[in-house]
Enzyme design. Structure first.
Site, PDB file in Angstrom:
ATOM      1  N   CYS A  73      31.403  35.681  44.366  1.00 21.57           N
ATOM      2  CA  CYS A  73      32.712  35.202  44.124  1.00 21.57           C
ATOM      3  C   CYS A  73      34.364  34.706  44.601  1.00 21.57           C
ATOM      4  O   CYS A  73      34.260  33.714  43.966  1.00 21.57           O
ATOM      5  CB  CYS A  73      33.287  36.170  42.719  1.00 21.57           C
ATOM      6  SG  CYS A  73      34.009  38.111  43.954  1.00 21.57           S
ATOM      7  N   HIS A 127      36.721  41.080  41.637  1.00 22.41           N
ATOM      8  CA  HIS A 127      35.801  39.645  41.160  1.00 22.41           C
ATOM      9  C   HIS A 127      37.332  39.422  40.122  1.00 22.41           C
ATOM     10  O   HIS A 127      37.882  38.666  39.585  1.00 22.41           O
ATOM     11  CB  HIS A 127      34.980  39.583  39.823  1.00 22.41           C
ATOM     12  CG  HIS A 127      34.116  38.945  39.822  1.00 22.41           C
ATOM     13  ND1 HIS A 127      33.177  38.445  40.157  1.00 22.41           N
ATOM     14  CD2 HIS A 127      33.908  37.558  38.002  1.00 22.41           C
ATOM     15  CE1 HIS A 127      32.387  37.040  39.645  1.00 22.41           C
ATOM     16  NE2 HIS A 127      33.012  37.421  38.345  1.00 22.41           N
ATOM     17  N   HIS A 139      32.585  30.618  38.280  1.00 25.04           N
ATOM     18  CA  HIS A 139      32.365  32.057  38.976  1.00 25.04           C
ATOM     19  C   HIS A 139      31.389  31.978  39.635  1.00 25.04           C
ATOM     20  O   HIS A 139      30.040  31.860  38.941  1.00 25.04           O
ATOM     21  CB  HIS A 139      32.951  33.106  38.472  1.00 25.04           C
ATOM     22  CG  HIS A 139      32.255  33.946  37.311  1.00 25.04           C
ATOM     23  ND1 HIS A 139      31.888  34.295  37.433  1.00 25.04           N
ATOM     24  CD2 HIS A 139      31.546  32.964  36.000  1.00 25.04           C
ATOM     25  CE1 HIS A 139      31.350  35.189  35.930  1.00 25.04           C
ATOM     26  NE2 HIS A 139      30.568  33.981  35.790  1.00 25.04           N
TER      27      HIS A 139
END
Length: 168
Positions: A73, A127, A139
């Site tokens: 990510c 994240h 993402h």
């Protein structure tokens, strides 16, 4: 299919020059991302953004990765932001959060970062993704690689920690 009359050809050329293109003349990428973003195809007009997302879309997840061979990510977010916005970010989602101006969900705009605590509140930010529009963000997910998701999905809603605007 009948050939276009000279008047019709001129009208199409005029629309293209004014960048006011009807749905019939939209590119396949515009349709694809209109569906994924749940917005009218006429609102999709940034081909550079579409091409960048599409070049990463489906790239498999690889912890520590930062290429189209495999990406995590923060690697994806760092590469995406550098390529599209010419913004240099750190390589860690928690540091990205610390170095951004914090925003509430309702204040998010295209290009803002979205942050999540996927391992519980005490684990901190784990994240990150890039907000697009209409509650959607792009993402690198651990299960599906680079995708577009919705902040309203139960998982992301429960893990959402906040937005961040990059301040350079």
């Amino acid at each position: 299919m009948a050939a276009l009359t000279p008047e019709e050809e001129n009208k199409i050329a005029e629309l293209k020059n004014r960048k006011v293109i009807g749905i019939e003349l939209s590119a396949p990428l515009q349709f694809k991302y209109a569906i994924l973003l749940d917005i009218p195809v006429e609102m999709i007009n940034d081909n550079k953004l579409l091409e960048l997302i599409d070049s990463w879309y489906g790239t498999k997840y690889k912890y520590g990765g930062d290429t189209r061979e495999g990406v995590d990510c923060s690697g994806f977010t760092k590469a995406f932001m550098a390529s599209y916005y010419d913004v240099t970010l750190t390589r860690n989602s928690a540091e990205m959060y610390a170095n951004s101006k914090h925003l509430k969900k309702k204040k998010l705009a295209q290009g803002d970062l979205v942050f999540f605590k996927t391992k519980g509140a005490k684990a901190g930010i784990t994240h990150v993704g890039v907000y697009l529009c209409n509650n959607k963000f792009v993402h690198a997910s651990t299960n599906n690689g680079v995708i577009i998701s919705d902040l309203g999905e139960d998982y992301y809603k429960s893990k959402f920690a906040g937005g961040g605007r990059v301040v350079n």
